[in-house]
Design a protein around this motif. Structure first.
Motif: not given
Lengths: 252, 306
Positions: A193, A196, A199-200, A203-205, A245, A249-252, B80, B207, B210-211, B265, B272, B301
């Motif tokens: 969690r 998750e 990740e959000l 995204s800047g949420l 990053s 931990i964060l996926s791209l 943001r 996206w 990958v990590t 990164a 991307l 993503r």
């Protein structure tokens, strides 16, 4: 004496040819015949090392010697740190340094009896070991004059503490937040969690939007965000995303 | 001296430019100590938003905004862009005066001003020139375009506009992105970020699944195509992701994308962008010490499942 096979990334910054003495401190003009004191600079990035070195070298008594975190780790592994022994003090900018590097720094300084001056960000230093190390802590917002004064004090064997740190620290005191888990441990301890939520956040949420997306309450989101910040030892959402990053931990 | 003669003086021209932009420059109170600056501009649906630097906004609701005409309004954070240090706010008030854009990137040498309004009473401005456009602090050519100037960023200037001599906004200034420098995010990017946040709630990005972790490249692998000495070790591949479908393996090291070196990164993140969604990207990789090329097509993503 083990020979180093990898090139050590210690760079000595070129001393300024004709330094302009600061008008506010006449006592900084070196006595004739006195050798310049070497101050080590440890920071995560070359630009940081160069900037801090430039600030330190405003004082004609000092010459800065930049040291990368890789070199610190290498020295601690081969148990030799002769270069540090010749330094009067080492300035360590804690930003983005792994706990292993910080621990290695403390060990080396202890064994060579060289005082450390830490630059703390957001009023906190990661790692319990650093608060027990000799030397002092100043805010990363300190200006050149403050840094030079602090270096002078730790060289004289005094302990230095910057009152600005209390204003910056959200928890109120620099030693209050202690992250003893190594970085990789913290990575593994993020719950699904929390990942998750991170990740959000990346995204800047805003928290409300995160709550809506995940179908949980605002309050729960804030709780998860605080937990993530604490586990990653980050002072802000932006810092958490940067750390995540860089540690994969964060996926791209 | 008549008004005409006075205004033809080049010094006065800059004061005119500041006057022209001032109605759309606001004070943003989003954190405990120092307020920041923001700009108001009109978006496609004719509503107005306020854009400022993300690091200036620590709260998400009831942000106090002071307008040039003296009014105080409250605003809410919409979203943001952490990679550009931008935050987009929506205010309850609809009749905000807006700034006008200068969509073309300024040329190196253009005289520009940073305008700030940390104290609501009146704006402040500093003068400088465009030093460079691009990424001058990194060897790597990849990354988002930034405007580098030598304007002085006075306290509270983050989030405020960089204007040209006509008072048009070339970008938003921030001290929060690169630690040793103040930079300006071009207004075209500010608008693109704002459009995404308004339409989707966040800035879309490509996206591949990958990590990664930055690693130093072994000596023999360096410098074949470019001068880079680091790459990105693939430490995780999401099931069914574009990277998985392209046959990327754990342990591969990404060294370049579209012929640009990948050192950390952030380089990958910047490669991307949303415009890459659906467009195949050529990645240079190191697999077992051997350079290879893998083509991966980023998708949007995926949202985390609730």
């Amino acid at each position: 004496m083990p020979s180093t096979t990898t090139a050590t990334r210690t760079a000595t910054l070129t001393p300024v040819d004709s330094p302009t003495p600061s008008t506010s401190n006449v006592s900084r003009i070196p006595m004739p015949g006195m050798a310049r004191r070497v101050i080590g600079i440890v920071a995560a990035y070359p630009s940081l090392r160069a900037g801090l070195g430039a600030l330190i070298q405003q004082d004609p008594r000092f010459v800065a010697s930049a040291i990368s975190p890789d070199t610190i780790l290498a020295w601690s592994q081969i148990s030799t740190s002769a270069a540090i022994a010749g330094m009067d003090a080492v300035l360590v900018d804690s930003r983005d340094l792994a706990p292993e590097t910080l621990d290695a720094m403390v060990q080396i300084a202890h064994s060579e009896n060289v005082p450390l001056l830490w630059l703390a960000h957001n009023g906190r230093l990661p790692g319990a070991a650093t608060t027990n190390a000799p030397g002092g802590i100043v805010s990363s917002r300190a200006d050149g004059d403050t840094l030079i004064a602090a270096i002078g004090a730790v060289r004289a064997g005094l302990r230095v503490y910057d009152p600005d740190l209390e204003l910056e620290a959200e928890t109120g005191s620099p030693g209050a937040h202690v992250a003893t888990a190594p970085m990789t441990g913290a990575v593994q301890s993020l719950s699904p969690r929390e990942r998750e939520v991170l990740e959000l956040v990346a995204s800047g949420l805003p928290n409300k939007a995160i709550a809506r997306t995940l179908g949980i309450s605002d309050h729960t989101v804030k709780f998860h965000v605080s937990s993530v910040l604490a586990k990653l030892d980050a002072g802000s959402r932006t810092e958490a995303v940067t750390i995540a990053s860089r540690t994969g931990i964060l996926s791209l | 001296m008549t008004d005409d003669l006075q205004r033809s003086n080049i010094g006065e021209q800059f004061a005119d430019a500041v006057e022209r932009v001032t109605p759309g420059v606001v004070t943003v109170h989003g954190r405990r100590r120092l307020p920041g600056t923001g700009i108001a501009f009109t978006v496609d649906d004719a509503s107005t938003v306020i854009v400022t630097a993300s690091h200036v906004v620590e709260r998400e609701d009831n942000l106090a905004i002071f307008l040039a005409d003296g009014r105080k309004v409250t605003a809410t954070l919409l979203g943001r862009d952490l990679s550009r240090d931008l935050a987009v706010l929506r205010s309850e008030t609809t009749d905000l005066a807006a700034v006008s854009d200068r969509p073309q990137l300024p040329r190196v040498g253009t005289l520009v001003m940073a305008v700030g309004r940390p104290w609501a009473s009146s704006p402040q401005a500093t003068l400088g020139a465009v030093n460079a456009v691009g990424q001058i602090h990194s060897r790597r050519a990849s990354g988002i375009q930034l405007i580098h100037t030598d304007v002085t960023m006075l306290p509270g200037f983050s989030g405020g506009p960089l204007i040209d001599a006509a008072g048009n906004v070339a970008g938003i200034n921030t001290s929060g992105l690169l630690r040793m420098a103040n930079i300006t995010i071009p207004i075209s990017q500010v608008r693109a970020v704002t459009a995404d946040i308004l339409a989707y709630g966040y800035v879309r990005s490509g996206w591949i699944g990958v990590t990664v972790q930055p690693v130093a490249l072994p000596a023999q692998a360096r410098g074949e195509v470019d001068e880079s000495d680091s790459g990105l070790l693939v430490s995780g591949i999401a099931d069914g992701s574009p990277a998985a479908e392209a046959g990327l393996l754990l342990g591969d090291i990404l060294v370049s994308v579209a012929d640009q070196p990948l050192g950390d990164a952030t380089d990958l993140k910047h490669a991307l962008g949303s415009e890459q969604i659906g467009q195949a990207l050529e990645f240079g990789i190191l697999r077992g010490g051997v350079r290879q090329s893998v083509s991966i097509t980023p998708i949007e993503r995926p949202e985390p499942a609730s």
